[in-house]
Every structure is written in C-alpha cells, then in structure tokens.
Write an enzyme that holds these catalytic residues in place. Structure first.
Site, PDB file in Angstrom:
ATOM      1  N   ASP A   1       0.733  -1.288   0.115  1.00 32.49           N
ATOM      2  CA  ASP A   1       0.049  -0.085  -0.048  1.00 32.49           C
ATOM      3  C   ASP A   1       0.897   1.308   0.028  1.00 32.49           C
ATOM      4  O   ASP A   1       0.695   2.175   0.917  1.00 32.49           O
ATOM      5  CB  ASP A   1      -0.800   0.084   1.308  1.00 32.49           C
ATOM      6  CG  ASP A   1      -1.643  -1.500   1.300  1.00 32.49           C
ATOM      7  OD1 ASP A   1      -2.287  -1.642   0.239  1.00 32.49           O
ATOM      8  OD2 ASP A   1      -1.716  -1.685   2.395  1.00 32.49           O
TER       9      ASP A   1
ATOM     10  N   GLU B   1     -11.510   0.840  -2.566  1.00 37.34           N
ATOM     11  CA  GLU B   1     -10.669   1.118  -1.390  1.00 37.34           C
ATOM     12  C   GLU B   1      -9.715   2.088  -1.595  1.00 37.34           C
ATOM     13  O   GLU B   1      -9.304   2.660  -2.930  1.00 37.34           O
ATOM     14  CB  GLU B   1     -10.351  -0.243  -0.786  1.00 37.34           C
ATOM     15  CG  GLU B   1      -9.434  -1.036  -1.721  1.00 37.34           C
ATOM     16  CD  GLU B   1      -9.130  -2.583  -1.360  1.00 37.34           C
ATOM     17  OE1 GLU B   1      -9.452  -2.640   0.126  1.00 37.34           O
ATOM     18  OE2 GLU B   1      -8.656  -3.269  -1.881  1.00 37.34           O
TER      19      GLU B   1
END
Length: 535
Positions: free
Chosen positions: A24, A193
């Site tokens: 991420d 997301e």
C-alpha cells in the site's frame, strides 16, 4: 550490502522498483527528495520511511511509529491488524501520515523532518472498519478534508468512500461525514478502497483501486467539489501484462514537471511489491498511466540527476548488538527498562547491547514455544521477491534445557532451522515446520495449529554453533541447510513459503525457552547475509 537495484544502469529501470512486501505505498516530493511509506500492519517499529532522489533507487531511512496504539492491544502478534494503507503528505512545513486501524479508527502522526521526531499517534476518528485514510489540504481555500474507505469485516459495509471536513491542524473532524463515492452504483465496480486525494487543474481528484488486490484495477475520480458528484474512469489495468491487479498507490510530480505513479502488485508469499508507472495528462484532462493504461515492465527513468544504484538494506553485522532499520518485531516491545543482562549489558528484555558485533537475543520464556506466529519477540525482515540465499551464524549460549534459537521463514505456515539445548547439556541441530491448511484455503486462525514436526533427523552441534542457510527459489520454495562442523549439509524437504492474509512471508530470527524460573540465557547471531540467486 543490499539486493540489486531496479536501476538497469543504461537510463532505464525495471519493475518492480521495490521487490519485496512494501504494501500500500504512498509517496510525495519535497524539494529534490522523494519519500515513501507503506503499511506495516502489526509489526514494530511501523510506518517505514524510504528516501529516493530518482524514484528508482530507494533506501530505508527510518520509521514514524515506534509503538502501536493502543499499546496493550499489540503486546502479542496481530499480524493482519494495526497500520493499514497510510497516506504521506507535506503541509505547513511538516510531514504527516494518516492511516486507518480497522479495529480502532483513524490515526495520524506528524514531524518537522522525515527522520523525526514524530509525534505519538493521535486518534482523529474512532470507529470500527475505518481504513485507508487520506487528508487533503486545499491550498486555494484553506479548507481541509479527509477521505477514507471501509472494511466490511468490521463495519459490515465496503465499496464506498466517505468524506469529511477536517480541522486544518489535522486533530479532528468537523462533521459526521458523507458518502462521496458509492461504487455499488457504478456497474461492474466492487471493493473500492485505498483512496488518495489531490487538487489539480481546478478539480478534486481521488485515485482509488477496485476489484480486489489480485484481479482489480486502478480508478480515478474527479469532481468540482470535494463532496461530489464524481465521475470515474479506469486508468490502469492488467491488460496483456503479467502484472495482476495493479493496485493502490500514489501520484507524484517531479520538479521538472513529470508525473509518476507508484502502486503495488500482489505476489503471494512475496507480498505486495511496488511498481513505478509513467503518467501523463491526456487531451481530455484525465490521467493516463503506464503504457496507454497498462503497466510497463521496463521504462526510461525519470529525468532527474543520476543516482548510485541502491535498494533497502538487508545484510547486518549487528554492531554493538544493535540491529538495522530493516528489522521489525512482530509486536510491541516491552516498556523501556534498566534491566541488565547476566554480563551487565543493558537490554530491553529481548535484545542486549554490548561492545562487540552480533545480535544477542534473550531466550524468552514462553508457553507458545511450538508456534512462532504467536511470539512477539521474533525479529523479522521482508522475504526478497527474487531468488536469494539467506545465511547467518548462530551460537546458542543458554544452558537451559529446551532453550532454542534459529532462522525462520514465517507466514501462515512456517519452518525454522536452528539449535536446541538438550537435558544432558548437549546442543543439537533442529529443523522443524508447521503446516497451514490446504493451498488456497483461508489462513489458519491462531490457536488451531498442531505442534511443530521435525523436518529432518536431529544432529549434534558439538560447539553449540551452526551456520544456517535458507535458499529461496522460484515461487518462494525454500531449501534449508546447515554446517555444524564438517561442511554444509541439506536438511529436510523443500518448504513452500506462505503469506498471511495481507502480509507476505517474513524471514525471522528468534530465541526462546520453556516456561520456568530464573534467567534463560541468550543466543547470538552474526553475519546475517542475503545474496541474489537467480535461477
């Protein structure tokens, strides 16, 4: 020494630029410098901080989070919890990192310099299932905003992004929040997301992936107002490449005006490796990523001053008993103390500082000696994403019967090789493993393991010493070997490393002892090395 750089030395680079589990990623440019952070989940220290001058050659310069909060909740490993999908920003002469903890809420830390000192975590919004938080300071109006996603496992909802007005000082929110993008209303979109918010060319932009980490795509959304309505477009997808599910990341613009986008690719036991894509703005003012919307494998480097090849460090001689920045514990360390080792050296309960080289780990007494996943005192670093040879020298100093120490590959399944003190005082070489469920099955919950099993016949280590090796080949298939005198010998069958749910497999060093009274002694590790082994 480190593993090879992604820099090919001819003005080009190859992807991934970070070939290990830097999950991420988010990045930014401040002056001539680029900085990147990534998810660290339940490991400590957390929020790694990487630095580059060219977006290709990276070094690890520190961590922004020394202890996970609430501290008591992370005294034991919670491998898939903790720090999820951080956002890194620079505002008001300070660096800021926001992230969502799915069990507690949205936190932030900030610092005047990238190396700190960083503030303690501040809870911006409390709640379950709040993840992937990103702030936005609108320099045109002075307004501040925050956007976040949702984890269905905690909140019961997902596939939507919620926006808030935020206090300009980042300490709290000014409203109850509003769903600004509901992907249930966008045909074919699911699991939206990882939002990253920007202001560009009069538009509010949100870059966010959807479709799941292994098969999804990268989307871009734009609106004239932060709270919408937004229009969307897919801007990066796998196409005919081998880069499955190019997933969330961040956009950065260089001083020369070039645009680049860094994102991750899910690679099973190797975790989430980081790719760098060229980016430009099309004639219709939408971003175009990669090669017309598909990932590049090799590309021209950014037009920036040449830099020496570099990659995050892996090797360690442990000078003075201290370990390098690449290492993380699997849970919060015990509170600082003035404990002294049996030799009079200061230590924190797990690792002892001393005057020579070598890592001295205390043989911590534990009831969980059969399951390395449950131990907080395992010192770990990322498994390289390419074939590699890992080696370390081990000496077991503890005289405690049952004390053991070793080198491990740690995931939903794990295997380790090392030394164990026997009841008769001898030391033997031990190689053990514990299996997870069937391939493709969900990760095995903690506490549902059988005991470890021996992978090979025990062999005596006459001097309490051994050289240990793990060769990680294609597909993270690991071969173990050792030398207790008489030369290097193979041990056990091939072991296929496995990830946890969100985390790639880890390399680990550990020392432990059975439950009981008294001082359990220590084990010493020296000359930890990782070298490439392309096959």
């Amino acid at each position: 020494m480190a593993l090879p750089s992604a820099d090919l030395g001819d003005g080009t680079y190859r992807n991934p630029v970070l070939d290990a589990d830097w999950s991420d990623p988010d990045l930014l440019c401040v002056g001539d410098d680029f900085y990147l952070t990534a998810s660290s989940f339940g490991r400590v220290p957390g929020l790694p901080l990487l630095h580059s001058r060219d977006l290709v050659n990276w070094t690890l310069v520190g961590h922004a989070l020394q202890r996970l909060e609430p501290a008591g909740d992370f005294r034991k490993p919670r491998h898939d919890c903790g720090v999820w999908a951080p956002s890194l920003r620079y505002h008001d002469d300070r660096f800021w990192i926001f992230w969502g903890d799915p069990d507690h809420g949205i936190f932030q830390v900030n610092a005047p310099e990238i190396r700190g000192p960083w503030t303690r975590p501040h809870l911006v919004k409390e709640g379950k299932g709040l993840i992937d938080a990103c702030p936005l300071w609108d320099e045109e109006t002075g307004e501040a905003y925050l956007v976040h996603a949702w984890a269905k496992s905690r909140a019961g909802v997902k596939n939507r992004l919620t926006g808030h007005r935020m206090r300009p000082d980042g300490t709290g929110l000014l409203d109850e929040g509003k769903v600004i993008i509901d992907a249930d209303r966008i045909p074919g979109w699911f699991t939206l997301e990882g939002p990253k918010a920007y202001r560009h060319d009069g538009w509010f932009w949100i870059f966010a992936p959807a479709g799941g980490v292994e098969t999804g795509w990268q989307g871009a959304f734009r609106s004239r107002g932060f709270f919408g309505p937004y229009e969307e477009r897919v801007v990066l997808e796998q196409g005919d490449t081998e880069v499955n599910g190019p997933h969330q990341g961040g956009w950065v613009r260089t001083k020369a005006g070039e645009d680049w986008f860094a994102h991750f690719q899910q690679r099973g036991p190797y975790g989430r490796v980081v790719h760098l894509q060229p980016m430009r703005w099309g004639d219709d003012s939408w971003p175009v990523l990669g090669d017309k919307g598909v990932p590049v494998a090799v590309h021209r480097k950014p037009r920036l001053p040449p830099q020496p090849p570099s990659a995050p460090a892996t090797d360690d001689d442990f000078p003075g008993g201290r370990f390098g920045r690449q290492w993380q514990w699997t849970a919060n360390r015990p509170p600082s103390s003035r404990l002294r080792s049996s030799r009079g050296d200061p230590h924190d309960g797990w690792a002892t500082q001393h005057s020579a080289d070598g890592l001295r780990l205390s043989c911590v007494r534990t009831v969980d000696a059969h399951d390395l996943r449950r131990l907080p005192n395992v010192l770990t670093q990322r498994l390289p994403g390419t074939p590699a040879i890992v080696e370390v020298e081990l000496r077991l100093d503890s005289e405690e019967p049952g004390a053991r120490a070793g080198l491990a590959v740690l995931g939903d399944a794990f295997s380790w090789i090392g030394l164990q003190r026997e009841a008769d005082g001898s030391v033997r070489l031990v190689h053990r493993f514990a299996e997870s469920g069937a391939v493709g099955a969900p990760p095995t919950p903690l506490g549902q393991w059988g005991r470890e099993r021996d992978a090979a016949h025990p062999r005596e280590a006459p001097e309490g010493r051994s050289r240990l090796w793990i060769e990680s080949g294609a597909g993270a298939r690991c071969r173990f070997s050792y030398d207790v005198g008489g030369g290097r010998q193979p041990s056990g069958q091939v072991f296929a490393a496995t990830p946890w749910r969100w985390v790639g497999a880890l390399l680990g060093l550990f020392a432990l002892a059975p439950v009981g009274g008294g001082h359990a002694g220590a084990a010493s590790f020296t000359q930890f090395r990782i070298t490439s082994s392309f096959r």
